[in-house]
Scaffold this active site. Structure first.
Site, PDB file in Angstrom:
ATOM      1  N   GLU A 157       0.845  -1.198   0.000  1.00  0.00           N
ATOM      2  CA  GLU A 157       0.000   0.000   0.000  1.00  0.00           C
ATOM      3  C   GLU A 157       0.881   1.249   0.000  1.00  0.00           C
ATOM      4  O   GLU A 157       1.926   1.286   0.625  1.00  0.00           O
ATOM      5  CB  GLU A 157      -0.890  -0.012   1.243  1.00  0.00           C
ATOM      6  CG  GLU A 157      -1.773   1.216   1.401  1.00  0.00           C
ATOM      7  CD  GLU A 157      -2.532   1.221   2.726  1.00  0.00           C
ATOM      8  OE1 GLU A 157      -3.569   1.875   2.799  1.00  0.00           O
ATOM      9  OE2 GLU A 157      -2.058   0.568   3.682  1.00  0.00           O
TER      10      GLU A 157
ATOM     11  N   LYS B 288      -9.693   2.953  -2.272  1.00  0.00           N
ATOM     12  CA  LYS B 288      -9.911   2.294  -0.985  1.00  0.00           C
ATOM     13  C   LYS B 288     -11.245   2.711  -0.363  1.00  0.00           C
ATOM     14  O   LYS B 288     -11.532   3.894  -0.206  1.00  0.00           O
ATOM     15  CB  LYS B 288      -8.758   2.648  -0.050  1.00  0.00           C
ATOM     16  CG  LYS B 288      -8.765   1.929   1.303  1.00  0.00           C
ATOM     17  CD  LYS B 288      -7.551   2.362   2.109  1.00  0.00           C
ATOM     18  CE  LYS B 288      -7.470   1.677   3.462  1.00  0.00           C
ATOM     19  NZ  LYS B 288      -6.292   2.151   4.230  1.00  0.00           N
TER      20      LYS B 288
ATOM     21  N   CYS C 273      -5.534  -2.858   2.509  1.00  0.00           N
ATOM     22  CA  CYS C 273      -5.264  -2.795   3.944  1.00  0.00           C
ATOM     23  C   CYS C 273      -6.506  -2.921   4.833  1.00  0.00           C
ATOM     24  O   CYS C 273      -7.008  -4.016   5.055  1.00  0.00           O
ATOM     25  CB  CYS C 273      -4.489  -1.521   4.265  1.00  0.00           C
ATOM     26  SG  CYS C 273      -3.554  -1.621   5.830  1.00  0.00           S
TER      27      CYS C 273
END
Length: 259
Positions: free
Chosen positions: A46, A110, A144
């Protein structure tokens, strides 16, 4: 696009230079060159150009990152997936980029922002899961903190591989290990998590534990893997087909949809 029954996937687990896109790009270029002719897909951590920073001003990527990844993917004859802080007009996002060697790409912003670090105050979020197709395989792109939300990864699209790129710190690494395995088992898919190593500019430490799990939740990389290194694993479509035909758990899922 051609189909491959078996594909090789390479994981790059490494330190990241804090808020230093130039140094990180240089280092990843060196690493990617070593994978030419070795693999079909490379997974980066990430925010691989900066580390997990809440300071995108002057550091965020723009369209040049697409050109960089396109060049590297074409040169290496592999696809690349990783995320960067990205400036989209007047806003910032934590953007996952799945770049194919032919220059086409799939983007995923995200969804779940890490409120403990104030990510929601800096970055806008995406609104839906995204599937990238490559070599006849379907990849669910995640980043994540998404790992903590199983409904978001729910396999209703018959995807083959679940990808997580992360900056997941040492104090919560047990959760990373457990949840990656759980996502593989419950979705009957290969699940890949690539985490960084080293220490960031906030003094937070990272010890990797990047991993690949098969449909049964079995590890394909010796655990724990904590040093800087690159590892390549073989994914087999027949493994998915055989077990889904034998164990029809996905057909018994509760019927509901995400808003």
């Amino acid at each position: 696009m051609k189909f491959k029954e078996n594909i090789k996937v390479s994981l790059i687990q490494t330190h990241l230079a804090w808020e230093n896109p130039k140094d990180n790009i240089t280092e990843f270029s060196r690493k990617l060159e070593q994978l030419t002719g070795v693999t079909d897909l490379v997974i980066l951590p990430e925010m691989f150009t900066t580390g997990f920073s809440m300071h995108p001003e002057g550091l965020a990527s723009n369209n040049q990152i697409y050109r960089y990844l396109k060049r590297e993917a074409k040169k290496g004859a592999f696809a690349i997936y990783g995320s960067v802080m990205f400036k989209e007009k007047d806003r910032y996002v934590n953007r996952g980029i799945f770049m194919r060697p032919d220059g086409t790409y799939t983007l995923y912003d995200k969804k779940h922002r890490f409120t403990l670090a104030g990510e929601q105050n800096v970055y806008d979020c995406g609104d839906k899961p995204v599937i990238a197709e490559y070599l006849g395989w379907k990849f669910n792109l995640q980043i994540c903190y998404d790992l903590r939300f199983p409904v978001f990864a729910r396999n209703t699209q018959n995807y083959d591989v679940l990808l997580y790129v992360a900056n997941w710190p040492i104090p919560r690494i047990n959760a990373w290990d457990a949840l990656l395995k759980a996502r593989a088992i419950e979705n009957m898919c290969y699940t890949i998590g690539v985490n960084r190593t080293g220490v960031d500019g906030n003094g937070m430490g990272y010890n990797g534990h990047s991993q690949v799990y098969n449909v049964l939740g079995e590890e394909l990389i010796d655990h724990p893997w904590e040093n800087q290194n690159m590892k390549t694993v073989l994914l087999q479509k027949e493994h998915i087909k055989n077990l889904r035909n034998k164990l029809k758990f996905l057909e018994d899922q509760d019927p509901f949809t995400l808003k």
